[in-house]
Structure formats: structure tokens, C-alpha cells
Design a protein around this motif. Structure first.
Motif, short mmCIF file in Angstrom:
data_model
loop_
_atom_site.label_atom_id
_atom_site.label_comp_id
_atom_site.label_asym_id
_atom_site.label_seq_id
_atom_site.Cartn_x
_atom_site.Cartn_y
_atom_site.Cartn_z
N ALA A 268 0.80 -1.20 -0.13
CA ALA A 268 0.02 0.00 0.08
C ALA A 268 0.90 1.22 -0.07
N GLY A 269 1.90 1.41 0.87
CA GLY A 269 2.76 2.51 1.04
C GLY A 269 3.45 2.72 -0.53
N ASN A 270 3.95 1.48 -1.16
CA ASN A 270 4.75 2.15 -2.28
C ASN A 270 3.60 2.57 -3.42
N VAL A 271 2.52 1.97 -3.60
CA VAL A 271 1.61 2.27 -4.52
C VAL A 271 1.00 3.78 -4.11
N MET A 272 0.70 4.18 -2.98
CA MET A 272 -0.01 5.30 -2.47
C MET A 272 1.26 6.56 -2.71
N ALA A 273 2.43 6.16 -2.44
CA ALA A 273 3.48 7.20 -2.56
C ALA A 273 3.67 7.67 -4.08
N GLY A 274 3.64 6.69 -4.85
CA GLY A 274 3.88 6.97 -6.32
C GLY A 274 2.81 7.85 -6.96
N HIS A 275 1.66 7.48 -6.42
CA HIS A 275 0.18 8.19 -7.07
C HIS A 275 0.37 9.82 -6.43
#
Length: 259
Positions: free
Chosen positions: A194-201
Motif C-alpha cells: 500500500a505504501g509504495n503504490v500510494m507514494a507514487g500516485h
């Protein structure tokens, strides 16, 4: 009252400068029909995009391969490539014994991969950016491998926490560390995705805000958006792979618990 006045001043300043960036708004859960409170049974944008991921997976893996042609179509080639990739991963990490759990692991991989890629479509919703979604996936893996470990090995499964190769005086300390790290698994398993996906967006949304505020100089944030978007495509695939291979590692611990 002060907080409301402060909010109004911020809104007025943003509207006057054109500098209006709210990178976390894209992660808000909203009901599909109407407004109001969200209950456990309320259809939301999360529900919609998870359903879309399931439909896309069904079309790709069922309808796309039903012909089983000797010379495969594009959809059949993609499905066979993903099938072989995950099958080889499970076999290499867990051995032949772990292949009976391949359908579950393959389902996890396909769902996460498609959810990540669908979230890259402009105007879509990234379901894997929410801990509520990734935590359910991680807890399913954690509970599944833990139950399997005790069913397959009985009390011998506790050997996973006892480092017999270490000096005797250190074994109790290492056992405590192993137990803590074991129960932290679902937390790290879910937050990583979740953290990696959220950060990029969020980064893409910030650059988009700069592009809207800089006028003729917006070319620079647009270039940055293009670069970050390309990176996000890689992250979408890599995070699906990482989640899956960690699942295989945890499954291997359940099947072969002794150090």
C-alpha cells in the motif's frame, strides 16, 4: 470558528494563485450512488475497481485462453506467460510440495497486478493503495500459512522460532526475536504494498498540481510526471512480485519449519 476561517483563507489563497494541490484526495473512498455515510454494505469506488480487476482477470485467463490454440493469441500468450512465471516461482521457493497451493498464490498475484495497473488509468481508483485491502490479503496469507504449519507439522512448527544452530545461551533471545518478527509479517506485508503504490500516485498528483500552476513553465513538471509514471508501471509489477514471493517464502516456512 478559527479553524473554519483559516480553511476559508487557504481556499481563497489557492483559488487566487491557481496553486491547488491535494494529493491525498484521490484516495478518498466514496459511495457509488448518492452521498452520506458509508456502511459495510455500501457499494463504493473501491468495490467497483476491485470488481473490475476480477472481471479483467476472468476475461484474460478464462475467455482469453478458452481456444487453447497451438499458435496462441496475444491474450493466451500473456496468460500462459504469467501462469508459467508464478508456477516457476512457487516451485523454486517451496518445492514440489508447495505446488498444490499454486492456485491461491496465482490468484493473489493476478489480482494485485491487475489492481495496480488499473490504478494507473487516469480517473481510476487504486484499491491496493488502501491498507484495508492489502491488510486483508496479508492476513489471509498469515493465517493460512500459520494454520497450515500446525496442521502439517504439529508442535514441530514451533521449531521455526528455535534457532538450533545458534549457541544455547542465545537461543531464547533469538526465539523472542523470531516470534516478534513472525507476527509483524502481516503488517510489513500489507504496508509495503500500500505504501509504495500510494507514494507514487501522490507524487504524480503533486507534479500535476505544479503543472497547473506554472503556466508556460509546466513543461518541467509534465516531464517529471512522465518519468514518475514510467516508474509507477515498474512499481506496479514489482510490488505484485514482491507480495507473491514473500507469500511463497512464508508458505515454505510452514511446510519446512525447522531452521
Amino acid at each position: 470558528m478559527l479553524s473554519n476561517k483559516r480553511k476559508r483563507r487557504v481556499a481563497e489563497a489557492e483559488s487566487s494563485t491557481g496553486f491547488n494541490i491535494h494529493p491525498m484526495d484521490q484516495f478518498q473512498i466514496k459511495p457509488l450512488f448518492g452521498a452520506g455515510e458509508i456502511h459495510w454494505y455500501t457499494p463504493t469506488n473501491v468495490t467497483l475497481w476491485m470488481l473490475i480487476a476480477v472481471v479483467v482477470a476472468t476475461v484474460l485467463l478464462v475467455l482469453g485462453t478458452r481456444g487453447r490454440a497451438v499458435i496462441p493469441s496475444r491474450s493466451q500468450s500473456i496468460a500462459e506467460m504469467m501462469y508459467g512465471f508464478v508456477y516457476k516461482m512457487v516451485e523454486d521457493v517451496t518445492g514440489k510440495e508447495g505446488l498444490k497451493y499454486f492456485p491461491y498464490i496465482f490468484t493473489l498475484f493476478i489480482f494485485i497486478l491487475l489492481a495496480n495497473f488499473l490504478g494507473l488509468i487516469p480517473g481510476s481508483f487504486t484499491t491496493t493503495s488502501h491498507i484495508a485491502v492489502t491488510a486483508v490479503l496479508a492476513l489471509g496469507v498469515f493465517l493460512g500459512v500459520t494454520i497450515l504449519g500446525f496442521v502439517k507439522n504439529g508442535t514441530k512448527f514451533l521449531g521455526l522460532f528455535w534457532v538450533s544452530s545458534a549457541p544455547l545461551a542465545l537461543r531464547p533471545v533469538l526465539a523472542v526475536i523470531e516470534i516478534i518478527s513472525y507476527f509483524v509479517r502481516p503488517v510489513s506485508h500489507s504496508i509495503r504494498l500500500a505504501g509504495n503504490v500510494m507514494a507514487g500516485h501522490a507524487v504524480i498528483k503533486v507534479f500535476a498540481g505544479f503543472a497547473g500552476a506554472l503556466g508556460v513553465f509546466s513543461i518541467f513538471p509534465i516531464i517529471s510526471i512522465t518519468a514518475v509514471y514510467g516508474l509507477e508501471v515498474l512499481v506496479a509489477a514489482i510490488q505484485a512480485y514482491v507480495f507473491t514471493i514473500l507469500t511463497c517464502v512464508y508458505l515454505n516456512d510452514a511446510l519446512h519449519p525447522s531452521h
